[in-house]
Design an enzyme around this catalytic site. Sequence first.
Site, PDB file in Angstrom:
ATOM      1  CG  HIS A 132      -1.705  -1.224   1.451  1.00  0.00           C
ATOM      2  ND1 HIS A 132      -2.982  -1.445   0.995  1.00  0.00           N
ATOM      3  CD2 HIS A 132      -1.329  -2.370   2.092  1.00  0.00           C
ATOM      4  CE1 HIS A 132      -3.379  -2.665   1.365  1.00  0.00           C
ATOM      5  NE2 HIS A 132      -2.381  -3.239   2.014  1.00  0.00           N
ATOM      6  CB  SER A 170      14.314  21.980 -15.318  1.00  0.00           C
ATOM      7  OG  SER A 170      13.605  23.199 -15.410  1.00  0.00           O
ATOM      8  CE  LYS A 210      12.580  18.919 -11.255  1.00  0.00           C
ATOM      9  NZ  LYS A 210      11.405  19.421 -11.977  1.00  0.00           N
ATOM     10  CD  GLU A 231       9.311  11.942 -15.595  1.00  0.00           C
ATOM     11  OE1 GLU A 231       8.345  12.692 -15.702  1.00  0.00           O
ATOM     12  OE2 GLU A 231      10.478  12.362 -15.432  1.00  0.00           O
TER      13      GLU A 231
END
Length: 457
Positions: A156, A277, A283, A290
């Site tokens: 979970h 970024s 970043k 992804e």
Amino acid sequence: MTKLWGGRFQKTAEQWVDEFGASISFDQKLVLEDLQGSMAHVTMLSSCKILPQQDADLILSGLQTLQQKAENGELEYSVSNEDIHLNLEKLLIDEIGPVGGKLHTGRSRNDQVATDMHLYLKNRVTEIIELIEGFQSAIVEQAETHVETVVPGYTHLQRAQPISFGHHLMTYFWMLQRDKERMQESLKRIDVSPLGTGAMSGTSFPIDRELSAELLGFSGVYQNSLDAVSDRDFILEFLSNASMLMMHLSRFAEEIILWSSEEFRFIELDDTFSTGSSIMPQKKNPDMAELVRGKTGRVYGNLFGLLTTLKGLPLAYNKDMQEDKEGMFDTVHTLMGSLPIFEGMIRTMNVNTASMEKAVNSDFSNATELADYLAAKGMPFREAHDVTGKLVFTCIQRGYYLKDLPLEDLQAASPLIEDDIYETLLPQTAVKRRNSLGGTGFDQVHHQLGLAKKLIG
Ligand code: ARG
């Protein structure tokens, strides 16, 4: 331009109509398979004395010339010739003259296109199997380094029990093993020749389908001509296996993304597999993971697209089936891109063992150890669960973890608890002791790694 099938037509379609019906923009990917199929077909025609040897030789040499040109990217296709099959036939006739028109004896584009697809997929699936295995070896390598690196395991997405990080990684090895096996098993159904079944009913020429199948390296032939030209199960099966594989990659990608976050800091992806970024200088984004997660959507889409295209099609060939190609090519392209990317990402990632150690020592993932400890001393497990739960609650109120509770407090909860509890509560001890078959115990993980290594040769 007159069509190769133009005999019964009085008028020709306009260019924009031709364009709608044409597949040449995408089925030119099948050029080498189509030539290979034609070579086998003409060799068989001559061996069965359907074409004179001389004609067959001329056609073969023309096909070889086209093959060379195809390899050098010198073939020019035209939309008015619709697809790769008619384009090549036209190019052959241009190359060697009207005798080229004998190639299509005892054959149809329907068995021809099916043959091309079988040949294409057989080769690609074999390559994909190798890519899966390369990825598996990267997982084994990282897992082997991190058998004794202990991390919180989750259910979970809540801290559950401490586990070996190597054990966690190896989960993906086994998923990929099943993916690989599914791909291998599917080869049995891909490796079958439809060639020689004609438009749908076979042919009156005395052909030898087994010979052309053998020349193409197929292990068998379709036993029903209608089935041969209308079956696209082998593509659906590939798309389905690919979907499951991508689902696995996507789950792994999700973990990689979570672990790379500031909140986890369990891993750091190598610079060579990360991006920055354009506005936020700090970043470092896990873009590759992804993208693999994102691309899973198009692979599922390709599966559902073809399932829907085929639903309700009457026998045998229907032009709808031309829609089988782009999704298949796209899926092959997606897998062949995603697998090496993931492999590289896993091989080069940096595992932050200090963060992992810190995480697993600042949580309640050892609570089961305390309950098991009491159960092993004879307390019914349900009672042990309750005693431990109450101690967890006390800790939360005081801002402690179980290991910080003084022995008096523990003994007040149960006199069965002794000094050795502190050793028991250590995450390393917890993991080490889970030595049941397939468990996270270090010995079990080593055993699992031994089996895994045999499977990737
Ligand atoms: N371009 C067609 C396809 O990809 C080839 C088969 C065409 N057959 C036909 N009878 N029109 O499906």
